[in-house]
Design an enzyme around this catalytic site. Structure first.
Site, PDB file in Angstrom:
ATOM      1  N   SER A 128       0.848  -1.195   0.000  1.00 54.55           N
ATOM      2  CA  SER A 128       0.000   0.000   0.000  1.00 54.55           C
ATOM      3  C   SER A 128       0.882   1.243   0.000  1.00 54.55           C
ATOM      4  CB  SER A 128      -0.955  -0.015   1.205  1.00 54.55           C
ATOM      5  OG  SER A 128      -1.858   1.064   1.154  1.00 54.55           O
ATOM      6  N   THR A 129       0.746   2.114   0.992  1.00 58.23           N
ATOM      7  CA  THR A 129       1.461   3.386   1.013  1.00 58.23           C
ATOM      8  C   THR A 129       2.962   3.198   0.872  1.00 58.23           C
ATOM      9  OG1 THR A 129      -0.225   4.160   2.558  1.00 58.23           O
ATOM     10  CG2 THR A 129       1.700   5.566   2.266  1.00 58.23           C
ATOM     11  N   HIS A 131      -2.548  -1.276  -3.364  1.00 63.19           N
ATOM     12  CA  HIS A 131      -3.677  -0.357  -3.191  1.00 63.19           C
ATOM     13  C   HIS A 131      -3.473   0.837  -4.117  1.00 63.19           C
ATOM     14  CE1 HIS A 131      -4.325  -1.947   1.189  1.00 63.19           C
ATOM     15  NE2 HIS A 131      -4.702  -2.821   0.271  1.00 63.19           N
ATOM     16  N   MET A 145      -0.134   1.298   5.119  1.00 64.81           N
ATOM     17  CA  MET A 145      -0.865   1.557   6.354  1.00 64.81           C
ATOM     18  C   MET A 145      -2.056   0.613   6.455  1.00 64.81           C
ATOM     19  SD  MET A 145      -2.790   5.161   5.505  1.00 64.81           S
ATOM     20  CE  MET A 145      -3.982   5.284   4.162  1.00 64.81           C
ATOM     21  N   ASP A 172      -4.597  -4.612   6.139  1.00 64.17           N
ATOM     22  CA  ASP A 172      -4.874  -5.507   5.017  1.00 64.17           C
ATOM     23  C   ASP A 172      -3.688  -6.435   4.790  1.00 64.17           C
ATOM     24  OD1 ASP A 172      -6.325  -6.564   2.906  1.00 64.17           O
ATOM     25  OD2 ASP A 172      -5.485  -5.166   1.446  1.00 64.17           O
TER      26      ASP A 172
END
Length: 369
Positions: A187-188, A214, A308, A311
């Protein structure tokens, strides 16, 4: 960081600067300056020393890419790119990530004020997460990435300890198990890290690779094209009903969960759904990992990279319980240590590795001994 994050908002639209600033202020983020182009953004960062910058991609006088490059060279600061939903902006956004930006957020279109209002909680969360990133560490990771991977890295072993490592995992002497599959979740801060990991995976390992990053719709296709150009694997954006075998990789399409719907004779079949978000995201790492754990009958590995939230934690547990091997990126090289930390806390992670060692750790698990 002590107290509320301090932000600089850069956008050539006065309306968007006002909307973004209002949302951040209402979310507890202190907007210390606004900039109408990249040059003003660079100056504002030098003058105010913010914790985070929201940077428009396309601006007059100096665009977001050049501004990002100058800020990272003069006063490294976490930067969140705000990108429109166009192919051109997608390309430019990925270039900005290469220059040191941490992540990006898709700017709303159409009825801007209504859509931004709907996204305001998400924007505040992402800006707060990006503000917590140490840009110096991120720069170090990027430097290590561009230096190449021909270094004895010592990946994590199957028992959770540091492995022996290898100066070149793609050697003629290395033999791998038949039909291995790896599922990667991020993700991030993830796009450049995913690129690093895939570029370190040799075609000789004959992996089937599934990647869940993501990322909003409109960007995952370009992301797949970039990974295809930088990896030995044939990488493409997932489509409903797609099938892949060894040497191929699929990137989860934005706004769609990617499920493993079938597995036979070393070939994966993929289904896309718009079922409700899981862990507040779609695509969700958990969906892909859990369905892979359920259906893949040959060797399987799961990897959780920077990001973050939580997940991927349930997915890692599912792969572990199915007898697969699991790896999490370490805190030192993660832009945001949320997802890896949650995965590690399940007790189902076999190895924790810095980004340059992640591919080696996976390969160690698939080597024939």
């Amino acid at each position: 960081m002590v107290g509320s994050p301090r932000a600089v908002v850069a956008d050539d639209s006065h309306f968007m600067r006002s909307v973004i600033s209002d949302i951040l202020e209402e979310g507890g983020i202190d907007v210390v300056a606004q900039a109408k182009h990249g040059r003003e953004a660079v100056e504002a960062v030098a003058e105010t020393g913010p914790d985070v910058v929201t940077m428009d991609v396309e601006m007059p006088e100096m665009d977001g890419i050049e501004a990002t490059e100058r800020i990272m060279a003069t006063r490294p600061t976490p930067i969140l790119m705000l990108s429109a939903h166009t192919d051109e902006d997608a390309d430019v956004t990925f270039e900005a990530l290469e220059k040191g930006a941490v992540d990006f957020f898709r700017k709303p279109g159409g009825e801007v004020s209504m859509e931004m209002s709907r996204l305001q909680d998400q924007l505040v969360e992402v800006v707060g997460s990006v503000a917590a990133v140490d840009p110096t560490d991120t720069s170090d990771v990027a430097s290590a990435r561009t230096a190449g991977s021909g270094v004895d890295t010592g990946g994590a072993g199957a028992d959770g300890t540091a492995g022996t490592g290898t100066s070149d995992p793609d050697t003629a002497a290395t033999a791998y198990v038949d039909n291995p599959t790896v599922v990667v979740g991020s993700s991030t801060g993830g796009p450049t890290v995913v690129e690093q990991v895939l570029s370190d995976l040799p075609l000789a390992a004959d992996l089937r690779v599934l990647v869940v990053q993501h990322m909003p719709s409109g960007f995952t296709g370009r992301f797949a094209e970039r990974l295809d150009a930088r990896s030995e694997y044939d990488v493409r954006e997932a489509e409903d009903g797609a099938r892949i075998g060894g040497g191929e990789a699929l990137i989860a399409a934005g706004d769609y969960h990617m499920e493993v719907t079938g597995y036979r004779r070393g070939r994966l079949r993929i289904g896309l759904t718009q079922d409700p978000p899981v862990n507040n995201v779609r695509p969700a790492v958990d969906v892909t990992m859990e369905t892979a754990a359920e259906r893949v009958t040959d060797p399987l590995a799961g990897v959780i990279l920077t990001g973050m939230g939580e997940d991927g934690a349930a997915g890692i547990r599912a792969i572990h319980e199915a007898g697969g091997y699991t790896v999490a990126q370490d805190e030192a090289t993660s832009a945001v240590f949320g997802m890896p930390k949650r995965a590690i806390e399940t007790g189902c992670v076999d190895g924790v590795a810095p980004v340059n060692d992640v591919a080696a750790a996976v390969l160690d698990a698939f080597e024939v001994t």
